[in-house]
Design a protein around this motif. Structure first.
Motif, PDB file in Angstrom:
ATOM      1  N   SER A  44      27.183  48.619  47.391  1.00  0.00           N
ATOM      2  CA  SER A  44      27.758  47.457  46.710  1.00  0.00           C
ATOM      3  C   SER A  44      29.165  47.770  46.214  1.00  0.00           C
ATOM      4  N   ALA A  45      29.962  46.738  46.084  1.00  0.00           N
ATOM      5  CA  ALA A  45      31.339  46.897  45.606  1.00  0.00           C
ATOM      6  C   ALA A  45      31.762  45.604  44.931  1.00  0.00           C
ATOM      7  N   ALA A  46      32.915  45.665  44.282  1.00  0.00           N
ATOM      8  CA  ALA A  46      33.461  44.478  43.606  1.00  0.00           C
ATOM      9  C   ALA A  46      34.944  44.372  43.883  1.00  0.00           C
ATOM     10  N   PHE A  56      39.608  47.126  44.264  1.00  0.00           N
ATOM     11  CA  PHE A  56      38.346  47.126  44.995  1.00  0.00           C
ATOM     12  C   PHE A  56      37.633  48.426  44.651  1.00  0.00           C
ATOM     13  N   VAL A  57      36.437  48.314  44.091  1.00  0.00           N
ATOM     14  CA  VAL A  57      35.764  49.487  43.543  1.00  0.00           C
ATOM     15  C   VAL A  57      34.263  49.415  43.847  1.00  0.00           C
ATOM     16  N   SER A  58      33.677  50.585  44.114  1.00  0.00           N
ATOM     17  CA  SER A  58      32.233  50.658  44.330  1.00  0.00           C
ATOM     18  C   SER A  58      31.500  50.461  42.999  1.00  0.00           C
ATOM     19  N   VAL A  59      30.376  49.763  43.058  1.00  0.00           N
ATOM     20  CA  VAL A  59      29.567  49.514  41.856  1.00  0.00           C
ATOM     21  C   VAL A  59      28.098  49.709  42.214  1.00  0.00           C
ATOM     22  N   PRO A  60      27.239  49.949  41.225  1.00  0.00           N
ATOM     23  CA  PRO A  60      25.814  50.063  41.504  1.00  0.00           C
ATOM     24  C   PRO A  60      25.253  48.784  42.121  1.00  0.00           C
ATOM     25  N   THR A  61      24.164  48.934  42.853  1.00  0.00           N
ATOM     26  CA  THR A  61      23.599  47.799  43.580  1.00  0.00           C
ATOM     27  C   THR A  61      23.061  46.727  42.649  1.00  0.00           C
ATOM     28  N   LYS A  62      22.393  47.132  41.581  1.00  0.00           N
ATOM     29  CA  LYS A  62      21.749  46.164  40.705  1.00  0.00           C
ATOM     30  C   LYS A  62      22.508  46.006  39.391  1.00  0.00           C
ATOM     31  N   GLY A  63      22.586  44.747  38.926  1.00  0.00           N
ATOM     32  CA  GLY A  63      23.175  44.483  37.624  1.00  0.00           C
ATOM     33  C   GLY A  63      24.695  44.497  37.637  1.00  0.00           C
ATOM     34  N   THR A  64      25.263  43.977  36.562  1.00  0.00           N
ATOM     35  CA  THR A  64      26.725  43.911  36.437  1.00  0.00           C
ATOM     36  C   THR A  64      27.234  44.681  35.220  1.00  0.00           C
ATOM     37  N   SER A  65      26.370  45.452  34.572  1.00  0.00           N
ATOM     38  CA  SER A  65      26.794  46.137  33.343  1.00  0.00           C
ATOM     39  C   SER A  65      27.905  47.153  33.624  1.00  0.00           C
ATOM     40  N   ALA A  72      36.274  38.634  38.943  1.00  0.00           N
ATOM     41  CA  ALA A  72      35.635  39.576  39.863  1.00  0.00           C
ATOM     42  C   ALA A  72      34.548  38.884  40.664  1.00  0.00           C
ATOM     43  N   ALA A  73      34.345  39.375  41.883  1.00  0.00           N
ATOM     44  CA  ALA A  73      33.245  38.928  42.731  1.00  0.00           C
ATOM     45  C   ALA A  73      32.657  40.158  43.407  1.00  0.00           C
ATOM     46  N   THR A  74      31.384  40.101  43.776  1.00  0.00           N
ATOM     47  CA  THR A  74      30.687  41.290  44.261  1.00  0.00           C
ATOM     48  C   THR A  74      30.330  41.187  45.745  1.00  0.00           C
ATOM     49  N   PHE A  75      30.332  42.358  46.370  1.00  0.00           N
ATOM     50  CA  PHE A  75      29.942  42.535  47.771  1.00  0.00           C
ATOM     51  C   PHE A  75      28.662  43.360  47.808  1.00  0.00           C
ATOM     52  N   PRO A  76      27.683  43.035  48.613  1.00  0.00           N
ATOM     53  CA  PRO A  76      27.616  41.897  49.536  1.00  0.00           C
ATOM     54  C   PRO A  76      26.869  40.704  48.954  1.00  0.00           C
ATOM     55  N   ASP A  91      40.858  29.475  32.026  1.00  0.00           N
ATOM     56  CA  ASP A  91      40.436  28.222  31.404  1.00  0.00           C
ATOM     57  C   ASP A  91      39.822  28.458  30.026  1.00  0.00           C
ATOM     58  N   LEU A  92      39.305  29.659  29.794  1.00  0.00           N
ATOM     59  CA  LEU A  92      38.715  29.996  28.503  1.00  0.00           C
ATOM     60  C   LEU A  92      39.761  30.432  27.478  1.00  0.00           C
ATOM     61  N   GLY A  93      41.019  30.407  27.866  1.00  0.00           N
ATOM     62  CA  GLY A  93      42.079  30.771  26.938  1.00  0.00           C
ATOM     63  C   GLY A  93      42.793  32.055  27.278  1.00  0.00           C
ATOM     64  N   ARG A  94      42.512  32.622  28.460  1.00  0.00           N
ATOM     65  CA  ARG A  94      43.164  33.844  28.924  1.00  0.00           C
ATOM     66  C   ARG A  94      42.721  35.060  28.120  1.00  0.00           C
ATOM     67  N   SER A  95      43.298  36.211  28.498  1.00  0.00           N
ATOM     68  CA  SER A  95      43.017  37.490  27.843  1.00  0.00           C
ATOM     69  C   SER A  95      41.525  37.795  27.803  1.00  0.00           C
ATOM     70  N   THR A  96      40.850  37.496  28.907  1.00  0.00           N
ATOM     71  CA  THR A  96      39.423  37.801  29.014  1.00  0.00           C
ATOM     72  C   THR A  96      39.113  38.026  30.486  1.00  0.00           C
ATOM     73  N   HIS A  97      37.849  38.226  30.819  1.00  0.00           N
ATOM     74  CA  HIS A  97      37.461  38.416  32.210  1.00  0.00           C
ATOM     75  C   HIS A  97      36.168  37.665  32.490  1.00  0.00           C
ATOM     76  N   ARG A  98      35.958  37.363  33.764  1.00  0.00           N
ATOM     77  CA  ARG A  98      34.737  36.702  34.196  1.00  0.00           C
ATOM     78  C   ARG A  98      34.324  37.247  35.557  1.00  0.00           C
ATOM     79  N   ILE A  99      33.005  37.415  35.730  1.00  0.00           N
ATOM     80  CA  ILE A  99      32.432  37.742  37.030  1.00  0.00           C
ATOM     81  C   ILE A  99      31.907  36.444  37.627  1.00  0.00           C
TER      82      ILE A  99
END
Length: 635
Positions: free
Chosen positions: A230-232, A285-294, A326-330, A352-360
């Motif tokens: 998995s990656a993001a 682009f970075v590798s991430v664990p398969t399960k969860g988004t923590s 961010a969005a995740t592969f695959p 849209d939430l006011g900037r200076s933040t992040h969303r997956i």
């Protein structure tokens, strides 16, 4: 034969680069020197063995001593192949005698006085005849020494001298060919390395030293093609970078970008692919664990913290604010384009939430920011009448009279309710959607205007302000299309105000947008510069572009009665407008105290919720007329 050899060597030498004569020290200035010396040493060893074996097999010689070195900058003479002590002693005696005969010292270090010589000597108690010959390269510099020994009974002066000379010439020719081949090999290696360096330079963003957008895309696609885990994909955007660039200058802006680039590098693993995608946008682009988004959440938080820590040392306020999507592969996408689109959608949600933040990216929450998903829905909404103009009055601050209306687009979306253009801004990046919106709002606003204010209306008709995009102005047919719509409804040009943002007037003067605005003014329409003061080039274009009216952005009006600095900015804008002969409208008027301050500063028109929020066509028909002093005074 020797004359022919010398002549051939002379012609070859003229085509080769010159070398310092007489020196056998390695060229330490050559970055490829070590590799070159290793290659050349192997070549000389090979040639020594080949020549020695050939001579001993084809000539009645007892010994063949061949020492080569200086033409290829190897340093001191090349040793003979591994031999016993007795063999080494015999080799050394023959070599030293040959050097003495030729009038030189150790091979390759000094020029020799003689070309060839013959002498009888005793080697290991055996009488032999030694033929010694000095070997030269194409530049007539010493290559080394060839020594051949013969039994006295086999020696024939004329025959063996001629044979030895021919063998020496053959060795020299072999060395010359080897030298040329070595030079070509070295040049080939150098060119390959230079090509690799140039290729790498073409992949790097020159300012931040990260991957550029093309290289980032290519490298991520290569990984995706063979990925098993998995990656993001993360898109990072610097909040309000254009304002910072304008405020502190381009040099500081560059330093700011470099600091953020280093922060991103420090926040992500070394295996991550990091690039600069545009002016103030970065991709990771970075590798991430398969399960969860923590884990991904922790990376995003760590990145924001790293940016804030690093930019704090730049010594300016309000730096280090970034928005990320961010969005995740695959799980969410398997190809680069879709992955990028979803990450960009999540980035819009963060803004849209006011900037200076992040969303997956989460489909059920963020599809509203996805231009590809929302585009068809928007176009269908236009066809079904779900996109309509809403009208907000423009008021004379002295009399309270309604002097005009601005037509504002609203989308009555089934799930989300009434949407302003900011809520579906990603859709308007597409020229088809943007031009469709303008055409829809213009036609329906003109329909409302002619129904509400027929040509026979007593007194002056209020103006109708229409917002247009850069896509509209870049269309050479736009002015003629607008003229046709107005003619069908019997609307005069002097009733129309065309509103554009500062971003529109940043284009080239005399370009299509400039020509379109010029044609609109020539027909009698007025051109208003909307949200004045929030862009990054308005002042420079005030004297160049066809503009009649400035609309002071609500961010300056909001605290004009409380903040002396905001009041000073508004006063300066009014002074500039007065000098240029522009009308002025203050946006976002919500309080009587703001009206009082604006009137005292010389502003004569305003619009905002103090007078009315934007209204549907049905409700707006009932608002025409003076708002009265009570409204202006807040009573």
């Amino acid at each position: 034969m020797q004359d022919a050899i010398d002549d051939r060597q002379g012609r070859a030498a003229a085509s080769r680069p010159s070398r310092p004569p007489g020196s056998s020290e390695p060229d330490t200035s050559d970055p490829d020197a070590a590799e070159r010396r290793t290659f050349v040493t192997a070549e000389i060893d090979r040639m020594q063995k080949t020549v020695r074996d050939a001579v001993l097999a084809g000539v009645d010689a007892r010994d063949c001593v061949l020492v080569l070195d200086t033409s290829l900058r190897l340093g001191p003479g090349t040793a003979a192949p591994t031999q016993t002590d007795a063999q080494q002693g015999r080799h050394d005696l023959i070599l030293q005698t040959a050097l003495s005969l030729l009038g030189g010292g150790r091979a390759g270090l000094e020029p020799r006085a003689e070309r060839s010589a013959v002498q009888r000597l005793s080697v290991d108690g055996e009488d032999v005849v030694l033929f010694a010959m000095s070997l030269h390269d194409e530049d007539a510099q010493d290559l080394g020494v060839l020594g051949l020994t013969f039994a006295p009974g086999d020696w024939d002066d004329s025959r063996q001298v001629r044979l030895g000379t021919m063998i020496g010439a053959l060795v020299e020719n072999l060395l010359s060919a080897g030298t040329r081949r070595v030079a070509l090999e070295v040049d080939y290696v150098a060119m390959n390395r230079q090509a690799s360096r140039l290729h790498r330079l073409a992949e790097i963003d020159p300012l931040t030293k990260l991957e550029n957008s093309t290289s980032f895309r290519d490298k991520v696609q290569q990984v995706l093609a063979h990925a098993t885990g998995s990656a993001a994909l993360i898109i990072l955007d610097i909040d309000h970078f254009k304002s910072i660039n304008d405020l502190y200058g381009h040099r500081f802006g560059d330093a700011y970008l470099q600091a953020i680039a280093q922060s991103i590098l420090s926040a992500f693993p070394e295996t991550a692919i990091i690039g600069r995608l545009g002016g103030d946008e970065f991709g990771i682009f970075v590798s991430v664990p398969t399960k969860g988004t923590s884990y991904l959440e922790s990376l995003l938080s760590r990145c924001r913290s790293a940016v804030q820590r690093t930019t704090a040392f730049l010594g300016k306020p309000d730096l280090g604010r970034v928005s990320m999507g961010a969005a995740t592969f695959p799980e969410q996408a398997e190809d680069f384009d879709t992955l990028f689109e979803l990450a960009d959608t999540a980035l819009y949600a963060a803004k849209d939430l006011g900037r200076s933040t992040h969303r997956i990216f989460t489909p059920e929450k963020h599809d509203m920011f996805n231009a590809r998903a929302m585009g068809p829905l928007f176009l269908r909404a236009v066809r079904h009448g779900q996109v309509q103009p809403y009208f907000q009055p423009i008021v004379d601050l002295d009399t309270g009279a309604c002097v005009g209306y601005e037509a504002l687009a609203r989308w009555n979306e089934r799930k989300r309710g009434l949407l302003r253009p900011q809520a579906f801004a990603p859709v308007l990046k597409d020229h088809t959607c943007a031009e469709t919106l303008t055409r829809c709002i213009v036609q329906r606003a003109l329909d409302w205007y002619t129904a509400t204010f027929p040509a026979s209306t007593p007194g002056d008709r209020p103006t109708l302000a229409l917002n247009v995009t850069s896509f509209d102005l870049m269309n050479p047919e736009f002015v003629f299309e607008l003229q046709a719509h107005m003619a069908d409804r019997n609307v005069d040009w002097n009733s129309i105000v065309i509103e554009v943002t500062e971003g529109v007037v940043l284009g080239e003067r005399k370009g299509q947008a400039y020509r379109s605005l010029g044609e609109l003014r020539m027909r009698g329409a007025k051109v208003a510069l909307d949200d004045f003061g929030t862009g990054y080039g308005g002042l420079r274009h005030l004297s160049d572009w066809p503009i009649d009216l400035l609309k002071i952005d609500q961010s300056f009006v909001r605290d004009v009665h409380l903040n002396p600095r905001n009041a000073a900015i508004v006063d300066a804008m009014l002074t500039i407008a007065d000098q240029f002969g522009f009308d002025v409208i203050a946006e976002g008027v919500e309080l009587p105290a703001q009206v009082e301050k604006l009137r005292a500063s010389g502003c004569r028109k305003g619009q905002g919720y103090l007078f009315s929020e934007p209204m549907s066509a049905q409700h707006a028909r009932r608002t025409f007329g003076p708002f009265g002093q009570a409204v202006l005074d807040g009573q």
